[in-house]
Design an enzyme around this catalytic site. Structure first.
Site, PDB file in Angstrom:
ATOM      1  N   GLU A  96     139.814  60.028 116.526  1.00 13.14           N
ATOM      2  CA  GLU A  96     138.468  59.553 116.889  1.00 13.14           C
ATOM      3  C   GLU A  96     138.469  59.079 118.351  1.00 13.14           C
ATOM      4  OE1 GLU A  96     135.205  59.370 115.654  1.00 13.14           O
ATOM      5  OE2 GLU A  96     134.969  58.581 117.676  1.00 13.14           O
TER       6      GLU A  96
ATOM      7  N   ILE B 177     113.576  59.127 114.023  1.00 12.25           N
ATOM      8  CA  ILE B 177     114.343  58.161 114.819  1.00 12.25           C
ATOM      9  C   ILE B 177     113.416  57.407 115.775  1.00 12.25           C
ATOM     10  CG2 ILE B 177     116.152  57.924 116.586  1.00 12.25           C
ATOM     11  CD1 ILE B 177     117.709  60.129 115.191  1.00 12.25           C
TER      12      ILE B 177
ATOM     13  N   HIS C 133     108.750  47.091  84.168  1.00 10.22           N
ATOM     14  CA  HIS C 133     107.484  46.567  84.690  1.00 10.22           C
ATOM     15  C   HIS C 133     107.709  45.143  85.195  1.00 10.22           C
ATOM     16  CE1 HIS C 133     103.179  45.910  85.023  1.00 10.22           C
ATOM     17  NE2 HIS C 133     103.341  44.764  84.369  1.00 10.22           N
TER      18      HIS C 133
HETATM   19  C1  FAD Z   1     119.221  56.101 115.580  1.00 12.17           C
HETATM   20  C2  FAD Z   1     119.749  56.940 114.431  1.00 12.17           C
HETATM   21  C3  FAD Z   1     119.445  56.573 113.134  1.00 12.17           C
HETATM   22  C4  FAD Z   1     119.937  57.332 112.071  1.00 12.17           C
HETATM   23  N1  FAD Z   1     119.620  56.924 110.808  1.00 12.17           N
HETATM   24  C5  FAD Z   1     120.090  57.631 109.760  1.00 12.17           C
HETATM   25  C6  FAD Z   1     119.826  57.209 108.428  1.00 12.17           C
HETATM   26  O1  FAD Z   1     119.133  56.207 108.196  1.00 12.17           O
HETATM   27  N2  FAD Z   1     120.354  57.925 107.419  1.00 12.17           N
HETATM   28  C7  FAD Z   1     121.116  59.049 107.637  1.00 12.17           C
HETATM   29  O2  FAD Z   1     121.572  59.671 106.677  1.00 12.17           O
HETATM   30  N3  FAD Z   1     121.391  59.465 108.887  1.00 12.17           N
HETATM   31  C8  FAD Z   1     120.900  58.785 109.944  1.00 12.17           C
HETATM   32  N4  FAD Z   1     121.212  59.200 111.214  1.00 12.17           N
HETATM   33  C9  FAD Z   1     122.013  60.425 111.375  1.00 12.17           C
HETATM   34  C10 FAD Z   1     123.500  60.133 111.136  1.00 12.17           C
HETATM   35  O3  FAD Z   1     123.935  59.169 112.059  1.00 12.17           O
HETATM   36  C11 FAD Z   1     124.315  61.410 111.264  1.00 12.17           C
HETATM   37  O4  FAD Z   1     123.785  62.405 110.405  1.00 12.17           O
HETATM   38  C12 FAD Z   1     125.773  61.177 110.894  1.00 12.17           C
HETATM   39  O5  FAD Z   1     126.358  60.198 111.716  1.00 12.17           O
HETATM   40  C13 FAD Z   1     126.556  62.480 111.016  1.00 12.17           C
HETATM   41  O6  FAD Z   1     127.889  62.260 110.685  1.00 12.17           O
HETATM   42  P1  FAD Z   1     129.067  63.180 111.278  1.00 12.17           P
HETATM   43  O7  FAD Z   1     130.308  62.693 110.646  1.00 12.17           O
HETATM   44  O8  FAD Z   1     128.702  64.604 111.136  1.00 12.17           O
HETATM   45  O9  FAD Z   1     129.074  62.916 112.847  1.00 12.17           O
HETATM   46  P2  FAD Z   1     129.042  61.612 113.748  1.00 12.17           P
HETATM   47  O10 FAD Z   1     128.633  60.416 112.993  1.00 12.17           O
HETATM   48  O11 FAD Z   1     128.266  61.978 114.962  1.00 12.17           O
HETATM   49  O12 FAD Z   1     130.567  61.382 114.113  1.00 12.17           O
HETATM   50  C14 FAD Z   1     131.281  62.277 114.906  1.00 12.17           C
HETATM   51  C15 FAD Z   1     132.439  61.534 115.510  1.00 12.17           C
HETATM   52  O13 FAD Z   1     133.310  62.470 116.135  1.00 12.17           O
HETATM   53  C16 FAD Z   1     133.835  61.893 117.314  1.00 12.17           C
HETATM   54  N5  FAD Z   1     134.258  62.985 118.181  1.00 12.17           N
HETATM   55  C17 FAD Z   1     133.492  63.994 118.685  1.00 12.17           C
HETATM   56  N6  FAD Z   1     134.261  64.852 119.401  1.00 12.17           N
HETATM   57  C18 FAD Z   1     135.531  64.368 119.342  1.00 12.17           C
HETATM   58  C19 FAD Z   1     136.774  64.808 119.863  1.00 12.17           C
HETATM   59  N7  FAD Z   1     136.869  65.942 120.577  1.00 12.17           N
HETATM   60  N8  FAD Z   1     137.876  64.071 119.611  1.00 12.17           N
HETATM   61  C20 FAD Z   1     137.791  62.943 118.870  1.00 12.17           C
HETATM   62  N9  FAD Z   1     136.646  62.479 118.340  1.00 12.17           N
HETATM   63  C21 FAD Z   1     135.536  63.190 118.562  1.00 12.17           C
HETATM   64  C22 FAD Z   1     132.667  61.099 117.877  1.00 12.17           C
HETATM   65  O14 FAD Z   1     133.121  60.078 118.746  1.00 12.17           O
HETATM   66  C23 FAD Z   1     132.033  60.548 116.606  1.00 12.17           C
HETATM   67  O15 FAD Z   1     132.525  59.270 116.284  1.00 12.17           O
HETATM   68  C24 FAD Z   1     120.743  58.467 112.308  1.00 12.17           C
HETATM   69  C25 FAD Z   1     121.072  58.841 113.617  1.00 12.17           C
HETATM   70  C26 FAD Z   1     120.584  58.092 114.661  1.00 12.17           C
HETATM   71  C27 FAD Z   1     120.932  58.494 116.069  1.00 12.17           C
END
Ligand code: FAD
Length: 464
Positions: free
Chosen positions: A35, A187, A443
């Protein structure tokens, strides 16, 4: 450079990556997760969790402010609330820190090695990680790409200065006097509503003809009404162009001509794009699905032993989809027979009121050729909603006309996010209208509107 090996390497510890790694660890697979930032990814650090903390704080503030203005339950009064926003943000940061530690602890408990640093592919089974203590080469039998997504910028309105993404909006320490939100999706509206409740003068600029265009008009209408009640100026059919007046105002093109809007902050929330560059992914030459990494029903990419999960693989970009994929992939790597067979992925919009959707909308169902029965029960006929002073919204069921199997359930109402579990369960269990009708709903609860919508489709609703 040190060299280490593992059976499973997960790139990214967001909800997708950390869930995959924890489940793999539980199954006895030698797992490393890399990460670049903090464990928990977008969701925990700059997405779901901090935004919901802010929304909760804004709701608390608005409740007291309403009482101070004599708009509360008769008999309740209050002095005007104070707001030390820097302290509120510090509280939010504390929740995020606690959960960061929680994820790191869960990974450790599952026997997963968490390596801090940015991973870069050297080949399909090897990545180089730049860590604070030097470079490490990790060789793995299986790799999971879980790199997530990032905010999209408008080319004429790049991030910087007054132009911010959701990430910066969640770290502000002052409430902007004038906030423009560009993009009326979930968002932008979640954050815009929170800032409006805490005293910002908010304008939403949305290019399409209505806010929340991904939801049907019936679901978005109560949110639009509430935004007006909160004093939010909503411009639809409007396009943000560029900064003017030395960067202190935004030029917006509307049907009535150009408007110049003063702004302390301009929050751009026009979508998110998958993180597919900057870490050597292109060298693998994987099949893509538009901008996303292409996957099959097991989250397998076009390269043997390389999986992809979460936002990097497409819509809906939601944390619980990423987690479900992550858990499935860990089990596949452990040799279990799994494939994506979920009936639905619930989606919640934490606006005020909240929107919950599971399965097909009436238009989607008819578009897929189903002959349907669809009915909605309004909260204005629900006793619990009246006691909560929130009569806006409804719950709607969509079922096949022939055998009454539910195809979709949608609702809009104050605080109904928690009903999503009941809706999802009904769809996953293949429930019919009769199953919902036969279930005793406690209810007085808002869930009775679900019961009544099903009864209505069966021709014998009681409370309307
Ligand atoms: C403001 C906001 C509100 C949201 N609210 C909701 C909600 O209420 N409910 C919901 O379901 N979803 C919500 N989402 C969406 C949700 O955050 C994402 O769908 C979710 O985080 C996706 O998970 P992921 O594991 O695919 O990726 P991410 O959470 O984006 O995690 C990817 C990780 O990979 C790491 N990374 C990337 N490239 C590399 C690399 N080369 N080497 C090492 N590490 C790397 C990044 O640093 C990151 O930590 C929201 C998003 C935002 C922006």
């Amino acid at each position: 450079m040190t060299e280490i090996t593992c059976k499973l390497l997960v790139i990214g510890a967001g909800p997708g990556g950390y869930t995959c790694a924890i489940r793999a660890g539980q199954l006895g697979i030698d797992t490393i997760v890399v990460e670049a930032e903090k464990p928990g990814g977008t969701c925990l650090n700059v997405g779901c969790i901090p935004s919901k903390a802010l929304i909760h704080a804004a709701g608390e503030y608005e409740t007291i402010a309403a009482a101070a203005e004599g708009k509360s339950v008769p008999g309740i009064s209050s002095a005007k609330p104070g707001l030390d926003f820097a302290k509120t943000i510090a509280w939010k940061d504390g929740i995020v820190r606690r959960l960061n530690g929680g994820v790191a602890g869960l990974l450790k408990k599952a026997g997963v090695r968490l390596i801090a640093g940015h991973a870069r592919f050297r080949d399909g089974k090897s990545v180089e990680v730049k860590t604070p203590s030097g470079s490490q080469m990790i060789h793995a039998e299986t790799v999971v790409i879980a790199t997530g997504s990032e905010p999209i910028a408008i080319p004429t309105l790049p991030f910087g200065g007054r132009v911010i993404s959701s990430t910066e909006a969640l770290a502000l320490t002052d409430i902007p006097n004038k906030l423009i939100v560009v993009g009326g999706g979930y968002i932008g509206l979640e954050l815009g509503t929170a800032f409006a409740k805490m005293g910002a003068a908010v304008t939403v600029v949305e290019a399409t003809s209505r806010i929340l265009p991904q939801y049907d008009a019936g679901l978005s209408a109560p949110v639009r009404t509430r935004l007006s009640a909160l004093g939010v100026n909503v411009l639809t059919g409007a396009k943000a162009k560029a900064l003017v007046s030395d960067g202190t105002a935004l030029a917006v093109e509307t049907a009535d001509g150009q408007q110049i809007l003063d702004a302390d902050k301009i929050l751009v929330t026009v979508g998110r794009r998958p993180v597919t560059s900057g870490f050597g992914l292109e060298t693998l030459d994987l099949d893509m699905n538009g901008p996303f990494v292409g996957i099959d029903d097991r989250c397998h990419t076009s390269m043997r032993g390389v999986f992809a999960i979460g936002d990097v693989t497409g819509e809906p970009m939601l944390a619980h989809r990423a987690m479900a994929q992550g858990e499935m992939v860990a089990e596949i790597v452990a040799g279990r027979h799994r494939a994506w067979d979920r009936v639905s992925i619930p989606a919640i919009c934490f606006t005020d009121p909240e929107i919950v959707t599971v399965g097909l909308s009436p238009d989607e169902a008819t578009g897929q050729g189903f002959d349907i029965k669809t009915d909605l029960f309004p909260f204005k006929a629900n006793g619990r909603a009246l006691t909560l002073e929130r009569e806006d919204g409804f719950i709607r069921t969509v079922a096949r006309a022939d055998n009454h199997v539910l195809l979709g359930i949608q609702g809009v109402g104050a605080g109904i996010a928690e009903l999503s579990a009941a809706f999802s369960l009904a769809l996953e269990m293949g429930a019919r209208l009769e199953d919902v009708a036969f279930t005793i709903h406690a209810h007085p609860t808002q869930s009775e509107a679900f019961h009544e919508a099903a009864l209505m489709s069966l021709g014998h609703a009681i409370h309307i």
